[in-house]
Design an enzyme around this catalytic site. Structure first.
Site, mmCIF file in Angstrom:
data_model
loop_
_atom_site.group_PDB
_atom_site.id
_atom_site.type_symbol
_atom_site.label_atom_id
_atom_site.label_comp_id
_atom_site.label_asym_id
_atom_site.label_seq_id
_atom_site.Cartn_x
_atom_site.Cartn_y
_atom_site.Cartn_z
ATOM 1 N N CYS A 10 -10.514 -2.636 -9.647
ATOM 2 C CA CYS A 10 -9.159 -2.327 -9.161
ATOM 3 C C CYS A 10 -9.135 -1.688 -7.770
ATOM 4 O O CYS A 10 -8.111 -1.748 -7.079
ATOM 5 C CB CYS A 10 -8.368 -1.495 -10.169
ATOM 6 S SG CYS A 10 -9.211 -0.183 -11.035
ATOM 7 N N VAL B 139 -1.396 12.059 4.304
ATOM 8 C CA VAL B 139 -1.733 13.480 4.427
ATOM 9 C C VAL B 139 -3.083 13.793 3.769
ATOM 10 O O VAL B 139 -3.335 14.953 3.453
ATOM 11 C CB VAL B 139 -0.636 14.408 3.834
ATOM 12 C CG1 VAL B 139 0.638 14.320 4.618
ATOM 13 C CG2 VAL B 139 -0.395 14.131 2.359
ATOM 14 N N ASN B 140 -3.904 12.757 3.549
ATOM 15 C CA ASN B 140 -5.195 12.961 2.902
ATOM 16 C C ASN B 140 -5.029 13.406 1.459
ATOM 17 O O ASN B 140 -4.773 14.573 1.181
ATOM 18 C CB ASN B 140 -6.051 14.000 3.643
ATOM 19 C CG ASN B 140 -7.123 13.354 4.471
ATOM 20 O OD1 ASN B 140 -7.444 12.185 4.267
ATOM 21 N ND2 ASN B 140 -7.673 14.102 5.393
ATOM 22 N N ASP C 165 0.874 -1.159 0.000
ATOM 23 C CA ASP C 165 0.000 0.000 0.000
ATOM 24 C C ASP C 165 0.928 1.230 0.000
ATOM 25 O O ASP C 165 2.108 1.124 0.366
ATOM 26 C CB ASP C 165 -0.854 -0.056 1.260
ATOM 27 C CG ASP C 165 -1.599 1.231 1.482
ATOM 28 O OD1 ASP C 165 -2.421 1.577 0.623
ATOM 29 O OD2 ASP C 165 -1.342 1.895 2.499
ATOM 30 N N ARG C 166 0.436 2.369 -0.412
ATOM 31 C CA ARG C 166 1.311 3.555 -0.465
ATOM 32 C C ARG C 166 1.099 4.479 0.733
ATOM 33 O O ARG C 166 1.935 4.515 1.635
ATOM 34 C CB ARG C 166 1.068 4.315 -1.792
ATOM 35 C CG ARG C 166 2.133 5.330 -2.109
ATOM 36 C CD ARG C 166 1.712 6.236 -3.263
ATOM 37 N NE ARG C 166 0.818 7.296 -2.817
ATOM 38 C CZ ARG C 166 0.242 8.190 -3.616
ATOM 39 N NH1 ARG C 166 0.440 8.134 -4.920
ATOM 40 N NH2 ARG C 166 -0.529 9.140 -3.122
ATOM 41 N N ASP C 167 -0.044 5.179 0.749
ATOM 42 C CA ASP C 167 -0.259 6.221 1.766
ATOM 43 C C ASP C 167 -0.459 5.609 3.152
ATOM 44 O O ASP C 167 -1.329 4.749 3.339
ATOM 45 C CB ASP C 167 -1.458 7.090 1.374
ATOM 46 C CG ASP C 167 -1.244 7.771 0.027
ATOM 47 O OD1 ASP C 167 -0.082 8.064 -0.310
ATOM 48 O OD2 ASP C 167 -2.231 7.999 -0.694
ATOM 49 N N GLN D 212 -6.328 5.609 -5.463
ATOM 50 C CA GLN D 212 -6.164 7.067 -5.633
ATOM 51 C C GLN D 212 -7.483 7.692 -6.077
ATOM 52 O O GLN D 212 -7.600 8.250 -7.181
ATOM 53 C CB GLN D 212 -5.018 7.365 -6.608
ATOM 54 C CG GLN D 212 -3.650 7.049 -6.007
ATOM 55 C CD GLN D 212 -3.401 7.801 -4.691
ATOM 56 O OE1 GLN D 212 -3.650 8.998 -4.605
ATOM 57 N NE2 GLN D 212 -2.925 7.112 -3.655
ATOM 58 N N THR E 140 -2.207 1.172 -4.961
ATOM 59 C CA THR E 140 -2.744 2.293 -4.174
ATOM 60 C C THR E 140 -4.088 2.780 -4.710
ATOM 61 O O THR E 140 -4.262 2.946 -5.925
ATOM 62 C CB THR E 140 -1.702 3.452 -4.114
ATOM 63 O OG1 THR E 140 -2.271 4.573 -3.440
ATOM 64 C CG2 THR E 140 -1.224 3.890 -5.484
HETATM 65 O O1 LIG Z 1 -2.135 4.164 -0.881
HETATM 66 P P1 LIG Z 1 -3.506 4.107 -0.257
HETATM 67 O O2 LIG Z 1 -3.463 4.029 1.243
HETATM 68 O O3 LIG Z 1 -4.379 3.044 -0.902
HETATM 69 O O4 LIG Z 1 -4.156 5.543 -0.625
HETATM 70 C C1 LIG Z 1 -5.252 6.054 0.109
HETATM 71 C C2 LIG Z 1 -5.517 7.497 -0.261
HETATM 72 O O5 LIG Z 1 -5.687 7.606 -1.628
HETATM 73 C C3 LIG Z 1 -6.768 8.068 0.428
HETATM 74 O O6 LIG Z 1 -7.699 7.017 0.677
HETATM 75 C C4 LIG Z 1 -8.924 7.351 1.301
HETATM 76 O O7 LIG Z 1 -9.714 7.989 0.378
HETATM 77 P P2 LIG Z 1 -10.926 7.293 -0.428
HETATM 78 O O8 LIG Z 1 -11.852 6.686 0.582
HETATM 79 O O9 LIG Z 1 -10.311 6.216 -1.305
HETATM 80 O O10 LIG Z 1 -11.513 8.417 -1.213
HETATM 81 C C5 LIG Z 1 -8.742 8.210 2.519
HETATM 82 O O11 LIG Z 1 -8.318 7.338 3.583
HETATM 83 C C6 LIG Z 1 -7.707 9.305 2.339
HETATM 84 O O12 LIG Z 1 -7.395 9.882 3.612
HETATM 85 C C7 LIG Z 1 -6.431 8.735 1.740
HETATM 86 O O13 LIG Z 1 -5.475 9.760 1.513
HETATM 87 MG MG LIG Z 2 -2.909 3.346 3.063
HETATM 88 ZN ZN LIG Z 3 -10.452 1.251 -10.027
#
Ligand SMILES: O=P(O)(O)OC[C@@H](O)[C@H]1O[C@H](OP(=O)(O)O)[C@@H](O)[C@@H](O)[C@@H]1O
Ligand SMILES: [Mg+2]
Ligand SMILES: [Zn+2]
Length: 203
Positions: free
Chosen positions: A106, A17-18, A8-10, A52, A50
């Site tokens: 995906c 950082v949202n 996973d990335r974030d 996005q 990830t």
């Molecule tokens: O790399 P990840 O953890 O898959 O990326 C998550 C972020 O893109 C984003 O995910 C969530 O948003 P969505 O529900 O997909 O719109 C939130 O948790 C955000 O705070 C994250 O930044």
């Molecule tokens: Mg994450």
């Molecule tokens: Zn998708």
């Protein structure tokens, strides 16, 4: 066959950082470059998967996602820790604009991004792992059929507490291991690798 670590990335590699999209907001978590470097030296392929949905929500474009990934690899290069492939899901089932609003295959916990990696590797699922900071990450890993680790960075500690609170008798947690950090997760993976090698040598 290739051993792959799906990441996973974030919240797992970088600070959550949202809806991260600006280079200046990309901060790798402590020990991440070292952990990824160890995996590469042990022969694993590194694949980021990830969600996005910031693209679907209209916060940033796919071009910004792609340049952020190139920048992340620039930061990881000095430690020999570059990601081999980045896959991202730009969709959201409810909050998307235009073509991005769709129930896709995906978005984690679905497995489409894992399957995209099969275009590049013959994946040895028995020896591959998914590491992430959300329940949907480990669910995606399980859905695909690899081992899973929840890390305590990003949303991880909260997600762990919530899953433990909601656990009913007879149920088990949706991950194989929990680790406070990516570095600890990698130590767990390398330990299980060594244990298996030891067992094979003895037999
Ligand atoms: O790399 P990840 O953890 O898959 O990326 C998550 C972020 O893109 C984003 O995910 C969530 O948003 P969505 O529900 O997909 O719109 C939130 O948790 C955000 O705070 C994250 O930044
Ligand atoms: Mg994450
Ligand atoms: Zn998708």
């Amino acid at each position: 066959m290739e051993r792959v670590i799906f990441l996973d990335r974030d919240g797992t590699l970088n600070e959550e950082v949202n809806y991260l999209h600006r280079k200046e907001d990309l901060v790798l978590l402590p020990g991440v470059a070292e952990a990824l470097g160890e995996l590469k030296r042990a022969g694993y392929r590194l694949v980021v998967v990830t969600n996005q949905a910031g693209v679907a929500r209209g916060y940033y474009g796919e071009d910004e996602v792609v340049s952020l990934h190139a920048y992340m690899n620039e930061l990881l290069a000095p430690q020999g820790a570059q990601i081999d492939h980045f896959f991202y899901c730009p969709h959201h089932p409810e909050h998307g604009i235009g073509i991005y609003k769709k129930a896709c295959h995906c978005r984690k916990p679905e497995t489409g991004m894992f399957e995209m990696a099969e275009q590049y590797y013959e994946i040895d699922k028995e020896h591959s792992w998914m590491i992430g900071d959300k329940k949907i990450d480990v669910e995606a890993g399980r859905n695909y059929g690899v081992h899973t680790i929840l890390v305590g960075t990003g949303y991880g500690a909260e997600e762990r507490a919530e899953a433990e609170e909601n656990l009913h008798e007879g149920e088990s947690l949706p991950w194989d291991f929990y680790a406070d950090t990516l570095l600890e997760a990698v130590e767990e993976i390398l330990k299980s690798n060594d244990l298996e090698k030891g067992t094979k040598q003895e037999t």
